[in-house]
Motif scaffolding. Structure first.
Motif, mmCIF file in Angstrom:
data_model
loop_
_atom_site.group_PDB
_atom_site.id
_atom_site.type_symbol
_atom_site.label_atom_id
_atom_site.label_comp_id
_atom_site.label_asym_id
_atom_site.label_seq_id
_atom_site.Cartn_x
_atom_site.Cartn_y
_atom_site.Cartn_z
ATOM 1 N N ALA A 58 1.010 -1.055 0.113
ATOM 2 C CA ALA A 58 0.046 -0.040 -0.102
ATOM 3 C C ALA A 58 0.805 1.387 -0.043
ATOM 4 N N LEU A 59 0.782 1.859 -1.022
ATOM 5 C CA LEU A 59 1.891 3.050 -1.256
ATOM 6 C C LEU A 59 1.034 4.395 -1.276
ATOM 7 N N ASP A 60 1.419 5.376 -0.322
ATOM 8 C CA ASP A 60 0.538 6.936 -0.421
ATOM 9 C C ASP A 60 1.762 7.595 0.140
ATOM 10 N N ARG A 61 1.400 9.011 -0.159
ATOM 11 C CA ARG A 61 2.452 9.967 0.078
ATOM 12 C C ARG A 61 2.210 10.262 1.392
ATOM 13 N N ASP A 62 1.005 10.088 2.025
ATOM 14 C CA ASP A 62 0.631 10.757 3.150
ATOM 15 C C ASP A 62 0.726 9.866 4.553
ATOM 16 N N PRO A 63 1.760 10.023 5.322
ATOM 17 C CA PRO A 63 1.967 9.179 6.361
ATOM 18 C C PRO A 63 0.980 9.033 7.493
ATOM 19 N N VAL A 64 0.116 10.068 7.641
ATOM 20 C CA VAL A 64 -1.140 9.961 8.397
ATOM 21 C C VAL A 64 -2.080 8.910 7.930
ATOM 22 N N LEU A 65 -2.435 8.999 6.832
ATOM 23 C CA LEU A 65 -3.453 7.863 6.271
ATOM 24 C C LEU A 65 -2.898 6.656 6.385
ATOM 25 N N LEU A 66 -1.414 6.429 5.999
ATOM 26 C CA LEU A 66 -1.002 5.030 6.049
ATOM 27 C C LEU A 66 -0.960 4.595 7.427
ATOM 28 N N LEU A 79 -4.693 -10.033 8.332
ATOM 29 C CA LEU A 79 -4.717 -9.058 7.416
ATOM 30 C C LEU A 79 -3.372 -8.300 7.506
ATOM 31 N N ALA A 80 -2.831 -7.999 8.910
ATOM 32 C CA ALA A 80 -1.671 -7.127 9.055
ATOM 33 C C ALA A 80 -0.230 -7.988 8.183
ATOM 34 N N ALA A 81 -0.403 -9.376 8.228
ATOM 35 C CA ALA A 81 0.850 -10.069 7.612
ATOM 36 C C ALA A 81 0.639 -9.856 6.180
ATOM 37 N N GLN A 82 -0.359 -9.565 5.794
ATOM 38 C CA GLN A 82 -0.692 -9.306 4.267
ATOM 39 C C GLN A 82 -0.019 -8.003 3.632
ATOM 40 N N ILE A 83 -0.098 -7.007 4.437
ATOM 41 C CA ILE A 83 -0.068 -5.893 4.074
ATOM 42 C C ILE A 83 1.411 -5.051 4.494
ATOM 43 N N THR A 84 2.112 -4.586 3.548
ATOM 44 C CA THR A 84 3.141 -3.540 3.754
ATOM 45 C C THR A 84 3.048 -2.167 3.265
ATOM 46 N N THR A 85 3.104 -1.077 4.078
ATOM 47 C CA THR A 85 3.056 0.258 3.547
ATOM 48 C C THR A 85 4.204 0.789 3.233
ATOM 49 N N VAL A 86 4.139 1.778 2.212
ATOM 50 C CA VAL A 86 5.276 2.329 1.655
ATOM 51 C C VAL A 86 4.764 3.747 1.506
ATOM 52 N N CYS A 87 5.515 4.677 2.274
ATOM 53 C CA CYS A 87 5.293 6.176 2.416
ATOM 54 C C CYS A 87 6.126 6.737 1.151
ATOM 55 N N ALA A 88 5.577 7.180 0.125
ATOM 56 C CA ALA A 88 6.472 7.438 -1.056
ATOM 57 C C ALA A 88 5.474 8.365 -2.016
ATOM 58 N N ASP A 89 6.297 9.041 -2.675
ATOM 59 C CA ASP A 89 5.475 9.789 -4.088
ATOM 60 C C ASP A 89 5.412 8.838 -5.117
ATOM 61 N N ALA A 90 4.366 8.802 -5.771
ATOM 62 C CA ALA A 90 3.954 7.627 -6.711
ATOM 63 C C ALA A 90 4.939 8.136 -7.866
ATOM 64 N N CYS A 91 5.227 9.276 -8.001
ATOM 65 C CA CYS A 91 6.008 9.590 -9.270
ATOM 66 C C CYS A 91 7.569 9.310 -9.146
ATOM 67 N N ASP A 92 7.903 8.928 -7.887
ATOM 68 C CA ASP A 92 9.368 8.782 -7.491
ATOM 69 C C ASP A 92 9.625 7.651 -6.469
ATOM 70 N N PHE A 93 9.090 6.370 -6.750
ATOM 71 C CA PHE A 93 8.948 5.344 -5.668
ATOM 72 C C PHE A 93 9.957 4.220 -5.974
ATOM 73 N N ASP A 94 10.689 3.474 -4.993
ATOM 74 C CA ASP A 94 11.443 2.401 -5.232
ATOM 75 C C ASP A 94 11.201 1.398 -4.429
ATOM 76 N N LEU A 95 10.824 0.212 -4.922
ATOM 77 C CA LEU A 95 10.346 -0.914 -4.028
ATOM 78 C C LEU A 95 11.473 -2.031 -3.829
ATOM 79 N N HIS A 96 12.825 -1.174 -4.099
ATOM 80 C CA HIS A 96 13.910 -2.232 -3.700
ATOM 81 C C HIS A 96 14.117 -3.633 -4.310
ATOM 82 N N GLY A 97 13.710 -3.873 -5.550
ATOM 83 C CA GLY A 97 13.902 -4.956 -6.028
ATOM 84 C C GLY A 97 12.697 -5.800 -6.073
ATOM 85 N N GLU A 98 11.612 -5.530 -5.402
ATOM 86 C CA GLU A 98 10.421 -6.137 -5.443
ATOM 87 C C GLU A 98 9.840 -5.588 -6.712
#
Ligand SMILES: C[S@@+](CC[C@H](N)C(=O)[O-])C[C@H]1O[C@@H](n2cnc3c(N)ncnc32)[C@H](O)[C@@H]1O
Length: 247
Positions: A58-66, A79-98
């Motif tokens: 789950a990627l969003d730039r807003d840490p409060v929503l995440l 559910l917790a085991a299934q979700i990873t959050t990434v706080c980043a701009d959608a125009c400039d993100f990097d999932l580091h190999g994923e």
């Protein structure tokens, strides 16, 4: 403690929408995990997909929503085991190999990325993160019914919720053309249990997009057009066009 208002408004204005969930779950079933949910907010779609057993980023730039999304997932260990959050701009993100089998951009979020330059940057990042044969799907709106509320005249019904005796109401007051964008205006009102009232205005601007324009932008990033779908309008929400691309 973080200001709860951003989460309350987000949930009230976006969180109740359900018309698109069947589409996202069908796409998730047809593609491999993990699924990248771009502009995930408080997790309306991410939590639904995790509930169906999918692994979601789950990627969003807003840490409060995440943070709200994480807290909701934490209430259900499966559910917790299934979700990873990434706080980043959608125009400039990097999932580091994923790499993902499916990248989804629900609820017109592609129209919030800052025009064609922002979309091009996002499409390049999305293409770089898709597995071979992976799917990118964008939900867009192309038709807007313009209106401007005039005080004293009937208004569209507000979205309303009550939390611990405080009432939150979000009232659409205008949809108007703003050059290459469309401006959506709302009047937000908080009424506390003692009758105290606080009014504020909210505006968001959506970039105007077309299917053919998006196809041209995505093809430039190496993606392939894979057709469109529609999500029908509901009483509360405009319909969407859904645009698919394959890696
Ligand atoms: C219309 S809401 C959709 C929320 C959620 N996907 C849903 O369907 O309920 C748009 C979301 O996109 C996020 N957003 C807007 N611009 C963004 C950007 N450049 N990068 C990442 N997230 C962004 C906002 O913070 C917000 O959570």
């Amino acid at each position: 403690m973080a200001d709860p208002l951003p989460v309350i408004w987000h949930d009230l204005e976006c969180g109740l929408y359900r018309a698109d969930l069947g589409l996202w779950t069908a796409l998730a079933a047809a593609h491999s995990d993990p699924i990248l949910d771009v502009g995930a907010g408080t997790g309306r779609v991410s939590l639904e997909l995790a509930h169906h057993g999918h692994r979601v980023i789950a990627l969003d730039r807003d840490p409060v929503l995440l943070d709200a999304l994480t807290a909701r997932a934490a209430a259900h260990p499966e559910l917790a085991a299934q979700i990873t959050t990434v706080c980043a701009d959608a125009c400039d993100f990097d999932l580091h190999g994923e790499r993902v089998g499916l990248c989804i951009v629900p609820m017109q979020t592609i129209q919030l990325l800052g025009g064609s330059a922002g979309r091009a940057a996002f499409l390049a990042r999305a293409a770089a993160h898709l597995r071979p044969g992976g799917r990118l799907t964008l939900a867009i709106s192309t038709v807007f019914e313009e209106f401007t509320w005039v005080p004293g005249e009937p208004v569209p019904l507000p979205d309303i919720t009550e939390i611990d005796g405080t009432v939150y109401a979000s009232q659409p007051t205008a949809v108007r053309s703003a050059g290459p964008r469309v401006r959506l205006e709302r009047r937000r009102e908080v009424i506390d249990p003692h009758g105290g009232r606080e009014l504020s205005e909210d505006r968001i601007e959506l970039d105007r997009v077309t299917v053919s324009g998006l196809v041209a932008e995505a093809v430039r990033c190496g993606l392939h057009s894979a057709g469109t779908d529609t999500i029908e309008p509901t009483e509360e929400h405009v319909g969407s066009l859904v645009v698919h691309f394959n890696a």
